[in-house]
Design a protein around this motif. Sequence first.
Motif, PDB file in Angstrom:
ATOM      1  N   LYS A 141       0.843  -1.194   0.000  1.00 32.81           N
ATOM      2  CA  LYS A 141       0.000   0.000   0.000  1.00 32.81           C
ATOM      3  C   LYS A 141       0.876   1.242   0.000  1.00 32.81           C
ATOM      4  O   LYS A 141       1.938   1.279   0.621  1.00 32.81           O
ATOM      5  CB  LYS A 141      -0.931  -0.006   1.204  1.00 32.81           C
ATOM      6  CG  LYS A 141      -1.934  -1.132   1.136  1.00 32.81           C
ATOM      7  CD  LYS A 141      -2.948  -1.065   2.225  1.00 32.81           C
ATOM      8  CE  LYS A 141      -3.953  -2.202   2.021  1.00 32.81           C
ATOM      9  NZ  LYS A 141      -5.023  -2.156   2.971  1.00 32.81           N
ATOM     10  N   LYS A 142       0.403   2.255  -0.737  1.00 36.39           N
ATOM     11  CA  LYS A 142       1.105   3.535  -0.810  1.00 36.39           C
ATOM     12  C   LYS A 142       0.088   4.656  -0.618  1.00 36.39           C
ATOM     13  O   LYS A 142      -1.104   4.469  -0.800  1.00 36.39           O
ATOM     14  CB  LYS A 142       1.801   3.700  -2.166  1.00 36.39           C
ATOM     15  CG  LYS A 142       2.929   2.725  -2.391  1.00 36.39           C
ATOM     16  CD  LYS A 142       3.641   3.019  -3.697  1.00 36.39           C
ATOM     17  CE  LYS A 142       4.783   2.044  -3.915  1.00 36.39           C
ATOM     18  NZ  LYS A 142       5.490   2.326  -5.157  1.00 36.39           N
ATOM     19  N   TRP A 143       0.609   5.827  -0.285  1.00 32.01           N
ATOM     20  CA  TRP A 143      -0.231   7.011  -0.076  1.00 32.01           C
ATOM     21  C   TRP A 143      -0.249   7.863  -1.335  1.00 32.01           C
ATOM     22  O   TRP A 143       0.789   8.110  -1.947  1.00 32.01           O
ATOM     23  CB  TRP A 143       0.298   7.820   1.106  1.00 32.01           C
ATOM     24  CG  TRP A 143       0.090   7.099   2.403  1.00 32.01           C
ATOM     25  CD1 TRP A 143       0.946   6.222   2.998  1.00 32.01           C
ATOM     26  CD2 TRP A 143      -1.057   7.154   3.237  1.00 32.01           C
ATOM     27  NE1 TRP A 143       0.404   5.732   4.158  1.00 32.01           N
ATOM     28  CE2 TRP A 143      -0.832   6.290   4.327  1.00 32.01           C
ATOM     29  CE3 TRP A 143      -2.266   7.844   3.172  1.00 32.01           C
ATOM     30  CZ2 TRP A 143      -1.753   6.109   5.344  1.00 32.01           C
ATOM     31  CZ3 TRP A 143      -3.182   7.674   4.191  1.00 32.01           C
ATOM     32  CH2 TRP A 143      -2.927   6.815   5.259  1.00 32.01           C
ATOM     33  N   TYR A 144      -1.452   8.292  -1.712  1.00 28.06           N
ATOM     34  CA  TYR A 144      -1.638   9.091  -2.927  1.00 28.06           C
ATOM     35  C   TYR A 144      -2.454  10.343  -2.600  1.00 28.06           C
ATOM     36  O   TYR A 144      -3.335  10.315  -1.732  1.00 28.06           O
ATOM     37  CB  TYR A 144      -2.386   8.282  -3.994  1.00 28.06           C
ATOM     38  CG  TYR A 144      -1.623   7.081  -4.472  1.00 28.06           C
ATOM     39  CD1 TYR A 144      -0.772   7.164  -5.558  1.00 28.06           C
ATOM     40  CD2 TYR A 144      -1.759   5.855  -3.829  1.00 28.06           C
ATOM     41  CE1 TYR A 144      -0.070   6.049  -6.010  1.00 28.06           C
ATOM     42  CE2 TYR A 144      -1.061   4.735  -4.263  1.00 28.06           C
ATOM     43  CZ  TYR A 144      -0.222   4.841  -5.349  1.00 28.06           C
ATOM     44  OH  TYR A 144       0.473   3.740  -5.784  1.00 28.06           O
ATOM     45  N   ALA A 145      -2.184  11.405  -3.339  1.00 26.52           N
ATOM     46  CA  ALA A 145      -2.961  12.633  -3.183  1.00 26.52           C
ATOM     47  C   ALA A 145      -4.310  12.472  -3.878  1.00 26.52           C
ATOM     48  O   ALA A 145      -4.396  11.884  -4.945  1.00 26.52           O
ATOM     49  CB  ALA A 145      -2.203  13.813  -3.783  1.00 26.52           C
ATOM     50  N   ASN A 146      -5.358  12.999  -3.255  1.00 25.75           N
ATOM     51  CA  ASN A 146      -6.710  12.951  -3.792  1.00 25.75           C
ATOM     52  C   ASN A 146      -7.341  14.331  -3.598  1.00 25.75           C
ATOM     53  O   ASN A 146      -7.330  14.867  -2.495  1.00 25.75           O
ATOM     54  CB  ASN A 146      -7.520  11.877  -3.057  1.00 25.75           C
ATOM     55  CG  ASN A 146      -8.791  11.534  -3.756  1.00 25.75           C
ATOM     56  OD1 ASN A 146      -8.824  11.428  -4.975  1.00 25.75           O
ATOM     57  ND2 ASN A 146      -9.846  11.342  -2.994  1.00 25.75           N
ATOM     58  N   VAL A 147      -7.886  14.915  -4.665  1.00 24.27           N
ATOM     59  CA  VAL A 147      -8.465  16.260  -4.591  1.00 24.27           C
ATOM     60  C   VAL A 147      -9.647  16.283  -3.631  1.00 24.27           C
ATOM     61  O   VAL A 147     -10.468  15.375  -3.621  1.00 24.27           O
ATOM     62  CB  VAL A 147      -8.909  16.749  -5.989  1.00 24.27           C
ATOM     63  CG1 VAL A 147      -9.737  18.026  -5.895  1.00 24.27           C
ATOM     64  CG2 VAL A 147      -7.707  16.967  -6.883  1.00 24.27           C
ATOM     65  N   VAL A 148      -9.714  17.338  -2.835  1.00 30.70           N
ATOM     66  CA  VAL A 148     -10.854  17.591  -1.959  1.00 30.70           C
ATOM     67  C   VAL A 148     -11.603  18.770  -2.560  1.00 30.70           C
ATOM     68  O   VAL A 148     -11.081  19.882  -2.621  1.00 30.70           O
ATOM     69  CB  VAL A 148     -10.392  17.942  -0.527  1.00 30.70           C
ATOM     70  CG1 VAL A 148     -11.577  18.319   0.341  1.00 30.70           C
ATOM     71  CG2 VAL A 148      -9.604  16.805   0.080  1.00 30.70           C
ATOM     72  N   ASN A 149     -12.813  18.517  -3.045  1.00 37.77           N
ATOM     73  CA  ASN A 149     -13.607  19.605  -3.609  1.00 37.77           C
ATOM     74  C   ASN A 149     -14.091  20.507  -2.489  1.00 37.77           C
ATOM     75  O   ASN A 149     -14.471  20.037  -1.419  1.00 37.77           O
ATOM     76  CB  ASN A 149     -14.789  19.051  -4.408  1.00 37.77           C
ATOM     77  CG  ASN A 149     -14.312  18.331  -5.647  1.00 37.77           C
ATOM     78  OD1 ASN A 149     -13.488  18.851  -6.381  1.00 37.77           O
ATOM     79  ND2 ASN A 149     -14.818  17.140  -5.872  1.00 37.77           N
ATOM     80  N   ASP A 150     -14.057  21.802  -2.755  1.00 37.18           N
ATOM     81  CA  ASP A 150     -14.403  22.791  -1.742  1.00 37.18           C
ATOM     82  C   ASP A 150     -15.614  23.583  -2.213  1.00 37.18           C
ATOM     83  O   ASP A 150     -15.512  24.729  -2.617  1.00 37.18           O
ATOM     84  CB  ASP A 150     -13.200  23.712  -1.513  1.00 37.18           C
ATOM     85  CG  ASP A 150     -13.378  24.603  -0.308  1.00 37.18           C
ATOM     86  OD1 ASP A 150     -14.320  24.381   0.469  1.00 37.18           O
ATOM     87  OD2 ASP A 150     -12.579  25.537  -0.143  1.00 37.18           O
ATOM     88  N   GLY A 151     -16.786  22.937  -2.194  1.00 38.81           N
ATOM     89  CA  GLY A 151     -18.002  23.590  -2.640  1.00 38.81           C
ATOM     90  C   GLY A 151     -18.194  23.428  -4.132  1.00 38.81           C
ATOM     91  O   GLY A 151     -17.526  22.635  -4.793  1.00 38.81           O
ATOM     92  N   GLU A 152     -19.131  24.207  -4.662  1.00 35.37           N
ATOM     93  CA  GLU A 152     -19.415  24.154  -6.090  1.00 35.37           C
ATOM     94  C   GLU A 152     -19.914  25.520  -6.528  1.00 35.37           C
ATOM     95  O   GLU A 152     -20.251  26.364  -5.697  1.00 35.37           O
ATOM     96  CB  GLU A 152     -20.452  23.082  -6.406  1.00 35.37           C
ATOM     97  CG  GLU A 152     -21.781  23.272  -5.721  1.00 35.37           C
ATOM     98  CD  GLU A 152     -22.774  22.153  -6.020  1.00 35.37           C
ATOM     99  OE1 GLU A 152     -23.929  22.495  -6.300  1.00 35.37           O
ATOM    100  OE2 GLU A 152     -22.389  20.971  -5.979  1.00 35.37           O
ATOM    101  N   MET A 153     -19.955  25.719  -7.837  1.00 35.10           N
ATOM    102  CA  MET A 153     -20.515  26.943  -8.405  1.00 35.10           C
ATOM    103  C   MET A 153     -21.732  26.550  -9.222  1.00 35.10           C
ATOM    104  O   MET A 153     -21.623  25.748 -10.140  1.00 35.10           O
ATOM    105  CB  MET A 153     -19.506  27.661  -9.292  1.00 35.10           C
ATOM    106  CG  MET A 153     -18.448  28.410  -8.524  1.00 35.10           C
ATOM    107  SD  MET A 153     -17.482  29.503  -9.571  1.00 35.10           S
ATOM    108  CE  MET A 153     -18.606  30.885  -9.760  1.00 35.10           C
ATOM    109  N   SER A 154     -22.870  27.116  -8.890  1.00 38.63           N
ATOM    110  CA  SER A 154     -24.097  26.866  -9.625  1.00 38.63           C
ATOM    111  C   SER A 154     -24.182  27.842 -10.799  1.00 38.63           C
ATOM    112  O   SER A 154     -23.360  28.753 -10.931  1.00 38.63           O
ATOM    113  CB  SER A 154     -25.307  27.058  -8.707  1.00 38.63           C
ATOM    114  OG  SER A 154     -25.416  28.434  -8.351  1.00 38.63           O
ATOM    115  N   ILE A 155     -25.200  27.657 -11.623  1.00 37.43           N
ATOM    116  CA  ILE A 155     -25.444  28.602 -12.716  1.00 37.43           C
ATOM    117  C   ILE A 155     -25.636  30.007 -12.147  1.00 37.43           C
ATOM    118  O   ILE A 155     -25.102  30.983 -12.678  1.00 37.43           O
ATOM    119  CB  ILE A 155     -26.670  28.177 -13.562  1.00 37.43           C
ATOM    120  CG1 ILE A 155     -26.387  26.884 -14.323  1.00 37.43           C
ATOM    121  CG2 ILE A 155     -27.088  29.284 -14.518  1.00 37.43           C
ATOM    122  CD1 ILE A 155     -25.344  26.997 -15.411  1.00 37.43           C
ATOM    123  N   ASP A 156     -26.369  30.125 -11.039  1.00 38.22           N
ATOM    124  CA  ASP A 156     -26.571  31.441 -10.412  1.00 38.22           C
ATOM    125  C   ASP A 156     -25.242  32.078 -10.024  1.00 38.22           C
ATOM    126  O   ASP A 156     -25.029  33.272 -10.243  1.00 38.22           O
ATOM    127  CB  ASP A 156     -27.459  31.318  -9.165  1.00 38.22           C
ATOM    128  CG  ASP A 156     -28.905  30.971  -9.485  1.00 38.22           C
ATOM    129  OD1 ASP A 156     -29.345  31.230 -10.630  1.00 38.22           O
ATOM    130  OD2 ASP A 156     -29.589  30.452  -8.593  1.00 38.22           O
TER     131      ASP A 156
END
Length: 129
Positions: A21-36
């Motif tokens: 097993k190895k450690w890998y970076a994984n993106v953490v999404n920080d919210g979202e942008m709606s059409i508004d």
Amino acid sequence: MAIKYKLIEKGQPGVVGGGIKKWYANVVNDGEMSIDDLVKSIEKFSALSEADIRGVIIALENVIQEALADSKIVRLDKLGTLYTGISSEGTATPEEFNAQTHIKNVRVNYRPGKRISDTLKTASLQRKK
């Protein structure tokens, strides 16, 4: 602004029990942008009204849907390119191939434009715990 990530431990693919097993970076999404949210942001850089911007975004979505369904590549200049892709099972002969049976997935692929790619290459990174 920074691209946030966390570390996750993964085993080796295809190895029973996970292997080493190895450690890998994984993106953490920080919210979202709606059409508004997009409309409000675009208003700051444009003389167009909120209704005009919303109308253009909805029309763009409709045109992109039609183009992709017609197997066209959609080039959005500096934004990038959208194009369809498929995944299928193989058959021994062309005569055996049936689209309904053997095509397993139809998807949209996106290739970012140069400016977006360059921005991601130079973006700062921030580790989240």
